[in-house]
Scaffold this motif. Structure first.
Motif, PDB file in Angstrom:
ATOM      1  N   MET A 207       0.818  -1.210   0.000  1.00 27.46           N
ATOM      2  CA  MET A 207       0.000   0.000   0.000  1.00 27.46           C
ATOM      3  C   MET A 207       0.854   1.263   0.000  1.00 27.46           C
ATOM      4  O   MET A 207       0.430   2.303  -0.504  1.00 27.46           O
ATOM      5  CB  MET A 207      -0.933   0.005   1.220  1.00 27.46           C
ATOM      6  N   ALA A 208       2.043   1.188   0.579  1.00 31.18           N
ATOM      7  CA  ALA A 208       2.920   2.357   0.619  1.00 31.18           C
ATOM      8  C   ALA A 208       3.610   2.536  -0.733  1.00 31.18           C
ATOM      9  O   ALA A 208       4.187   1.596  -1.277  1.00 31.18           O
ATOM     10  CB  ALA A 208       3.958   2.200   1.720  1.00 31.18           C
ATOM     11  N   ASP A 209       3.534   3.753  -1.275  1.00 32.09           N
ATOM     12  CA  ASP A 209       4.225   4.034  -2.535  1.00 32.09           C
ATOM     13  C   ASP A 209       5.736   4.013  -2.326  1.00 32.09           C
ATOM     14  O   ASP A 209       6.482   3.533  -3.177  1.00 32.09           O
ATOM     15  CB  ASP A 209       3.777   5.395  -3.074  1.00 32.09           C
ATOM     16  N   GLN A 210       6.167   4.563  -1.194  1.00 31.26           N
ATOM     17  CA  GLN A 210       7.584   4.538  -0.843  1.00 31.26           C
ATOM     18  C   GLN A 210       7.681   4.254   0.655  1.00 31.26           C
ATOM     19  O   GLN A 210       6.975   4.883   1.452  1.00 31.26           O
ATOM     20  CB  GLN A 210       8.273   5.876  -1.156  1.00 31.26           C
ATOM     21  N   LEU A 211       8.530   3.314   1.031  1.00 30.14           N
ATOM     22  CA  LEU A 211       8.749   3.010   2.439  1.00 30.14           C
ATOM     23  C   LEU A 211      10.229   3.191   2.741  1.00 30.14           C
ATOM     24  O   LEU A 211      11.079   2.566   2.109  1.00 30.14           O
ATOM     25  CB  LEU A 211       8.296   1.583   2.758  1.00 30.14           C
ATOM     26  N   PHE A 212      10.524   4.069   3.686  1.00 24.98           N
ATOM     27  CA  PHE A 212      11.905   4.422   3.998  1.00 24.98           C
ATOM     28  C   PHE A 212      12.308   3.855   5.357  1.00 24.98           C
ATOM     29  O   PHE A 212      11.517   3.876   6.307  1.00 24.98           O
ATOM     30  CB  PHE A 212      12.077   5.944   4.008  1.00 24.98           C
ATOM     31  N   VAL A 213      13.536   3.361   5.443  1.00 25.14           N
ATOM     32  CA  VAL A 213      14.065   2.855   6.707  1.00 25.14           C
ATOM     33  C   VAL A 213      15.361   3.590   7.024  1.00 25.14           C
ATOM     34  O   VAL A 213      16.039   4.115   6.132  1.00 25.14           O
ATOM     35  CB  VAL A 213      14.313   1.334   6.644  1.00 25.14           C
ATOM     36  N   GLN A 214      15.724   3.605   8.323  1.00 26.46           N
ATOM     37  CA  GLN A 214      16.885   4.383   8.761  1.00 26.46           C
ATOM     38  C   GLN A 214      18.078   3.519   9.167  1.00 26.46           C
ATOM     39  O   GLN A 214      19.088   4.041   9.636  1.00 26.46           O
ATOM     40  CB  GLN A 214      16.472   5.293   9.930  1.00 26.46           C
ATOM     41  N   TRP A 215      17.938   2.194   8.943  1.00 25.49           N
ATOM     42  CA  TRP A 215      19.040   1.279   9.254  1.00 25.49           C
ATOM     43  C   TRP A 215      19.268   0.358   8.052  1.00 25.49           C
ATOM     44  O   TRP A 215      18.309  -0.176   7.502  1.00 25.49           O
ATOM     45  CB  TRP A 215      18.724   0.446  10.493  1.00 25.49           C
ATOM     46  N   PRO A 216      20.522   0.149   7.651  1.00 24.59           N
ATOM     47  CA  PRO A 216      20.801  -0.651   6.446  1.00 24.59           C
ATOM     48  C   PRO A 216      20.346  -2.102   6.557  1.00 24.59           C
ATOM     49  O   PRO A 216      19.945  -2.704   5.563  1.00 24.59           O
ATOM     50  CB  PRO A 216      22.331  -0.556   6.300  1.00 24.59           C
ATOM     51  N   GLN A 217      20.381  -2.677   7.770  1.00 27.03           N
ATOM     52  CA  GLN A 217      19.961  -4.077   7.922  1.00 27.03           C
ATOM     53  C   GLN A 217      18.475  -4.257   7.655  1.00 27.03           C
ATOM     54  O   GLN A 217      18.028  -5.333   7.246  1.00 27.03           O
ATOM     55  CB  GLN A 217      20.323  -4.619   9.307  1.00 27.03           C
ATOM     56  N   LEU A 218      17.703  -3.201   7.873  1.00 31.10           N
ATOM     57  CA  LEU A 218      16.281  -3.264   7.560  1.00 31.10           C
ATOM     58  C   LEU A 218      16.071  -3.311   6.051  1.00 31.10           C
ATOM     59  O   LEU A 218      15.213  -4.035   5.548  1.00 31.10           O
ATOM     60  CB  LEU A 218      15.541  -2.049   8.146  1.00 31.10           C
ATOM     61  N   GLN A 219      16.861  -2.531   5.320  1.00 29.04           N
ATOM     62  CA  GLN A 219      16.741  -2.531   3.870  1.00 29.04           C
ATOM     63  C   GLN A 219      17.154  -3.882   3.299  1.00 29.04           C
ATOM     64  O   GLN A 219      16.582  -4.354   2.315  1.00 29.04           O
ATOM     65  CB  GLN A 219      17.611  -1.415   3.281  1.00 29.04           C
ATOM     66  N   SER A 220      18.123  -4.535   3.950  1.00 32.19           N
ATOM     67  CA  SER A 220      18.548  -5.863   3.501  1.00 32.19           C
ATOM     68  C   SER A 220      17.445  -6.886   3.720  1.00 32.19           C
ATOM     69  O   SER A 220      17.252  -7.791   2.901  1.00 32.19           O
ATOM     70  CB  SER A 220      19.816  -6.288   4.258  1.00 32.19           C
ATOM     71  N   LYS A 221      16.714  -6.730   4.815  1.00 36.43           N
ATOM     72  CA  LYS A 221      15.648  -7.679   5.148  1.00 36.43           C
ATOM     73  C   LYS A 221      14.389  -7.415   4.334  1.00 36.43           C
ATOM     74  O   LYS A 221      13.649  -8.343   4.000  1.00 36.43           O
ATOM     75  CB  LYS A 221      15.337  -7.592   6.642  1.00 36.43           C
ATOM     76  N   TYR A 222      14.162  -6.136   4.011  1.00 34.55           N
ATOM     77  CA  TYR A 222      12.972  -5.756   3.243  1.00 34.55           C
ATOM     78  C   TYR A 222      13.445  -5.007   1.997  1.00 34.55           C
ATOM     79  O   TYR A 222      13.565  -3.775   1.995  1.00 34.55           O
ATOM     80  CB  TYR A 222      12.053  -4.860   4.083  1.00 34.55           C
ATOM     81  N   PRO A 223      13.768  -5.725   0.919  1.00 32.16           N
ATOM     82  CA  PRO A 223      14.436  -5.137  -0.259  1.00 32.16           C
ATOM     83  C   PRO A 223      13.673  -4.026  -0.949  1.00 32.16           C
ATOM     84  O   PRO A 223      14.279  -3.195  -1.632  1.00 32.16           O
ATOM     85  CB  PRO A 223      14.631  -6.329  -1.197  1.00 32.16           C
ATOM     86  N   ARG A 224      12.349  -3.984  -0.826  1.00 35.74           N
ATOM     87  CA  ARG A 224      11.594  -2.914  -1.490  1.00 35.74           C
ATOM     88  C   ARG A 224      11.619  -1.609  -0.698  1.00 35.74           C
ATOM     89  O   ARG A 224      11.133  -0.583  -1.164  1.00 35.74           O
ATOM     90  CB  ARG A 224      10.149  -3.352  -1.730  1.00 35.74           C
ATOM     91  N   ALA A 225      12.172  -1.652   0.517  1.00 37.71           N
ATOM     92  CA  ALA A 225      12.300  -0.436   1.323  1.00 37.71           C
ATOM     93  C   ALA A 225      13.512   0.367   0.846  1.00 37.71           C
ATOM     94  O   ALA A 225      14.423  -0.173   0.205  1.00 37.71           O
ATOM     95  CB  ALA A 225      12.470  -0.805   2.792  1.00 37.71           C
ATOM     96  N   HIS A 226      13.519   1.655   1.135  1.00 36.46           N
ATOM     97  CA  HIS A 226      14.606   2.546   0.721  1.00 36.46           C
ATOM     98  C   HIS A 226      15.377   3.002   1.975  1.00 36.46           C
ATOM     99  O   HIS A 226      14.785   3.581   2.883  1.00 36.46           O
ATOM    100  CB  HIS A 226      14.054   3.761  -0.036  1.00 36.46           C
ATOM    101  N   TYR A 227      16.660   2.728   1.977  1.00 37.04           N
ATOM    102  CA  TYR A 227      17.497   3.144   3.096  1.00 37.04           C
ATOM    103  C   TYR A 227      17.899   4.614   2.894  1.00 37.04           C
ATOM    104  O   TYR A 227      18.482   4.969   1.880  1.00 37.04           O
ATOM    105  CB  TYR A 227      18.731   2.258   3.190  1.00 37.04           C
ATOM    106  N   VAL A 228      17.601   5.459   3.876  1.00 45.70           N
ATOM    107  CA  VAL A 228      17.908   6.893   3.753  1.00 45.70           C
ATOM    108  C   VAL A 228      18.834   7.387   4.854  1.00 45.70           C
ATOM    109  O   VAL A 228      19.120   8.586   4.943  1.00 45.70           O
ATOM    110  CB  VAL A 228      16.609   7.730   3.788  1.00 45.70           C
ATOM    111  N   GLY A 229      19.348   6.484   5.696  1.00 44.83           N
ATOM    112  CA  GLY A 229      20.194   6.911   6.790  1.00 44.83           C
ATOM    113  C   GLY A 229      19.357   7.460   7.933  1.00 44.83           C
ATOM    114  O   GLY A 229      18.121   7.532   7.854  1.00 44.83           O
ATOM    115  N   ARG A 230      20.021   7.850   8.998  1.00 45.40           N
ATOM    116  CA  ARG A 230      19.304   8.320  10.174  1.00 45.40           C
ATOM    117  C   ARG A 230      18.910   9.776  10.007  1.00 45.40           C
ATOM    118  O   ARG A 230      19.713  10.628   9.666  1.00 45.40           O
ATOM    119  CB  ARG A 230      20.155   8.122  11.429  1.00 45.40           C
TER     120      ARG A 230
END
Length: 232
Positions: A207-230
């Motif tokens: 449902m989210a057009d863009q999903l951003f995470v602040q930790w690189p390990q989260l982006q590795s676990k959820y590949p469609r998420a975008h890592y943007v740093g803290r």
């Protein structure tokens, strides 16, 4: 003879009804696939202001959201509609302070004031899952009324469960062609190893057009998420 005509008419009516249902379902499926395809595509640039719905959560969620808004092009993302849970007055007060600071920076010149609203919670902390079914339905009905009124082009949220009914309705508005609202979800900095329940639902249901995470390990676990740093 009359009985034969009646049977033929009944069969014809049944066939027409079946055909209409099939066509309707087909169109809904095509529209759904169309929405799924375009979700996640970059927001189309426009010189026109973009109406923005900002979902606030209590405590750290609100602090993170206001920190994010401090770097937002507020002259472009306007009018702004702030929504918090009905039991969360503190978040709206903080949002009002933030908006007042923008007014002071602009020398008191405001094109369109922000609006502040409240919504029923789907589930209170510690509430049983059984009773939360009823409160979730009430929250969905309330969210529907708010979304029909606001019809935002952009929805910003970062974790509170309050955002789920709003995002669900926004998604169905896309499918029904009522309004296309781009949903941007920024996961809380406190989420290091796994997404919050809100983030996981929006991620899994796409449902989210863009999903951003602040930790690189989260982006590795959820590949469609975008890592943007803290961001804090």
């Amino acid at each position: 003879m009359e009985i034969g005509k009646s049977c033929c008419f009944s069969n014809l009516t049944s066939n027409v009804s079946t055909l209409l249902i099939t066509i309707t379902i087909t169109l809904v499926v095509i529209r759904f696939l169309y929405v799924m395809y375009w979700c996640g595509k970059p927001l189309r640039t426009s010189l026109q202001p973009i109406s923005t719905l900002i979902v606030l959560g209590s405590g750290g969620h609100t602090a993170e959201m206001l920190n994010l808004l401090s770097v937002l092009q507020t002259d472009r993302f306007t009018p702004r509609f702030y929504i918090a849970a009905a039991t969360d007055n503190m978040s709206l007060q903080k949002a009002q302070v933030f908006e007042n600071s923008l007014v002071n920076e602009a020398g008191g010149k405001v094109v369109e004031l922000a609006q502040f609203m409240q919504i029923y919670r789907s589930r209170e902390v510690g509430q049983s899952y059984l009773t939360s079914v009823v409160t979730t339905l009430v929250a969905m009905a309330h969210a529907l009324g708010l979304m029909m009124k606001i019809r935002p082009q952009v929805i910003l949220c970062n974790g509170p469960g309050t955002c789920i009914p709003l995002c669900v309705i926004a998604f169905f508005f896309k499918v029904l062609g009522i309004r296309w609202s781009s949903i941007f979800y920024v996961e809380s900095i406190a989420r290091v190893r796994r997404l919050s329940l809100s983030g996981l639902l929006l991620y899994k249901l796409r449902m989210a057009d863009q999903l951003f995470v602040q930790w690189p390990q989260l982006q590795s676990k959820y590949p469609r998420a975008h890592y943007v740093g803290r961001l804090m």
